[in-house]
Design an enzyme around this catalytic site. Structure first.
Site, PDB file in Angstrom:
ATOM      1  N   HIS A 147       0.192  74.859  48.694  1.00 11.67           N
ATOM      2  CA  HIS A 147       0.526  76.049  49.481  1.00 11.67           C
ATOM      3  C   HIS A 147       1.961  76.473  49.213  1.00 11.67           C
ATOM      4  O   HIS A 147       2.249  77.661  48.998  1.00 11.67           O
ATOM      5  CB  HIS A 147       0.321  75.736  50.971  1.00 11.67           C
ATOM      6  CG  HIS A 147       0.740  76.827  51.901  1.00 11.67           C
ATOM      7  ND1 HIS A 147      -0.148  77.742  52.441  1.00 11.67           N
ATOM      8  CD2 HIS A 147       1.954  77.160  52.399  1.00 11.67           C
ATOM      9  CE1 HIS A 147       0.510  78.584  53.219  1.00 11.67           C
ATOM     10  NE2 HIS A 147       1.793  78.244  53.220  1.00 11.67           N
ATOM     11  N   GLU A 148       2.884  75.501  49.203  1.00 13.72           N
ATOM     12  CA  GLU A 148       4.297  75.809  48.983  1.00 13.72           C
ATOM     13  C   GLU A 148       4.550  76.257  47.548  1.00 13.72           C
ATOM     14  O   GLU A 148       5.322  77.194  47.303  1.00 13.72           O
ATOM     15  CB  GLU A 148       5.160  74.587  49.317  1.00 13.72           C
ATOM     16  CG  GLU A 148       5.063  74.104  50.756  1.00 13.72           C
ATOM     17  CD  GLU A 148       5.413  75.180  51.765  1.00 13.72           C
ATOM     18  OE1 GLU A 148       6.135  76.140  51.414  1.00 13.72           O
ATOM     19  OE2 GLU A 148       4.952  75.073  52.909  1.00 13.72           O
ATOM     20  N   HIS A 151       3.612  79.804  47.269  1.00 10.73           N
ATOM     21  CA  HIS A 151       4.670  80.685  47.779  1.00 10.73           C
ATOM     22  C   HIS A 151       5.694  80.970  46.685  1.00 10.73           C
ATOM     23  O   HIS A 151       6.133  82.109  46.503  1.00 10.73           O
ATOM     24  CB  HIS A 151       5.379  80.036  48.973  1.00 10.73           C
ATOM     25  CG  HIS A 151       4.750  80.337  50.296  1.00 10.73           C
ATOM     26  ND1 HIS A 151       4.514  81.621  50.746  1.00 10.73           N
ATOM     27  CD2 HIS A 151       4.318  79.503  51.291  1.00 10.73           C
ATOM     28  CE1 HIS A 151       3.961  81.567  51.951  1.00 10.73           C
ATOM     29  NE2 HIS A 151       3.832  80.301  52.295  1.00 10.73           N
ATOM     30  N   GLU A 224       1.115  84.466  54.120  1.00  7.76           N
ATOM     31  CA  GLU A 224       0.568  83.134  54.384  1.00  7.76           C
ATOM     32  C   GLU A 224      -0.888  83.036  53.955  1.00  7.76           C
ATOM     33  O   GLU A 224      -1.320  82.010  53.419  1.00  7.76           O
ATOM     34  CB  GLU A 224       0.713  82.792  55.873  1.00  7.76           C
ATOM     35  CG  GLU A 224       2.128  82.452  56.307  1.00  7.76           C
ATOM     36  CD  GLU A 224       2.731  81.340  55.488  1.00  7.76           C
ATOM     37  OE1 GLU A 224       2.075  80.295  55.297  1.00  7.76           O
ATOM     38  OE2 GLU A 224       3.869  81.507  55.017  1.00  7.76           O
TER      39      GLU A 224
END
Length: 294
Positions: A147-148, A151, A224
């Protein structure tokens, strides 16, 4: 994630500092004309300079400030199997995402948290808390890392900086108009600016800045969902859903500074008007979006 809170705090501080410098140098006096007129063209130029500078300087400082504010220690030489696995996992995910290997760090916190930051997606930082490592299974940790990394690969910090810069510009612009009106109409200042202008402008800037942050938070919430989708692609949809469900099941007091608590990955769900200032959508909405995409 924590990156939002760190970025916004730095941005607000830098904007106020730049505004004070402009005032001390007398640059704002060029906006004051005889009578009650206001040089809107000059004001807009000055607002853009302050607003965009505050946003991009805070972006440039984001990795440095995140390390120091959160006490994140970068893994330069793996000391155990956990650190070795973290480095290998992030390296693999970065290659899949088409970016250079970010720095990987661990910060000491009982909270289950993680963040990614950096001005350049090829020179970023991904950090996880000790609480996350202790409370999540390996597949779930892999999903959080993915997920990071997503980003970073999506350039979310640059996007956030652009949005914040535009918002800053209008916050400065309208706060100076309020200061001008109070100084001219209420205190009847005829030439230049009196103390009322500077005091009112700074107060209005803080108030407008808080209200305008709801716009930045809206864009943050949308990003997100995209990062969740990227995490599912890199680590598997099942792992990404499991990681979010794990966050739902964790009930623990926050150990972050108060000003950052709302930006943690396990932040409490707000209600009413506070929903406008949430950096993340509710976990149930994120889980539902991933399950619908299967």
């Amino acid at each position: 994630m924590l990156r939002i809170g760190l970025f916004l705090l730095t941005n607000i501080a830098i904007m106020i500092i730049i505004s004070l410098v402009f005032s001390l140098l007398g640059l704002e006096s060029t906006l004051a004309q005889n009578g009650v007129d206001l040089n809107l063209e000059a004001l807009l130029i000055m607002s853009t300079v302050i607003g965009m500078s505050g946003s991009f300087i805070s972006l440039a400082m984001s990795k440095w400030s995140a390390k120091r504010m959160m006490g994140a220690v970068v893994i330069t030489d793996a000391k155990d199997n956990t650190q070795r696995w973290l480095l290998q996992t992030v390296e693999r995910q970065a290659q899949q995402a088409g970016i250079k290997m970010p720095e990987v760090a661990i910060f000491d916190s009982a909270d289950v948290n993680a963040f990614a930051t950096g001005m350049n997606k090829n020179a970023a930082l991904v950090a996880v808390s000790t609480g996350l490592l202790a409370n999540m299974k390996q597949g779930e940790i892999e999903a959080v890392l993915a997920h990071e990394v997503s980003h970073v690969a999506n350039g979310d910090m640059v996007t956030l900086a652009l949005v914040q810069g535009i918002v800053n510009t209008f916050v400065i612009f309208f706060s100076r108009i309020v200061g001008h009106l109070v100084d001219r109409v209420v205190f009847k200042t005829q030439r230049g600016y009196g103390p009322a202008y500077y005091i009112t402008s700074i107060v209005a800037q803080i108030v407008f800045g808080i209200l305008a942050s709801s716009i930045v938070m809206y864009f943050s919430r949308r990003r997100e969902f995209r990062a969740d989708a990227g995490g599912a692609h890199l680590a598997g949809s099942g792992n990404m859903v499991a990681a979010l469900q794990r966050l739902q099941s964790i009930h623990q007091p926050a150990h972050m500074p108060d000003q950052l608590a709302a930006f943690g990955i396990n932040a409490s769900v707000a209600s009413g008007i506070r929903k406008l200032f949430m950096s993340h959508p509710p976990l149930e909405e994120r889980i539902a979006a991933l399950q619908a995409a299967r």
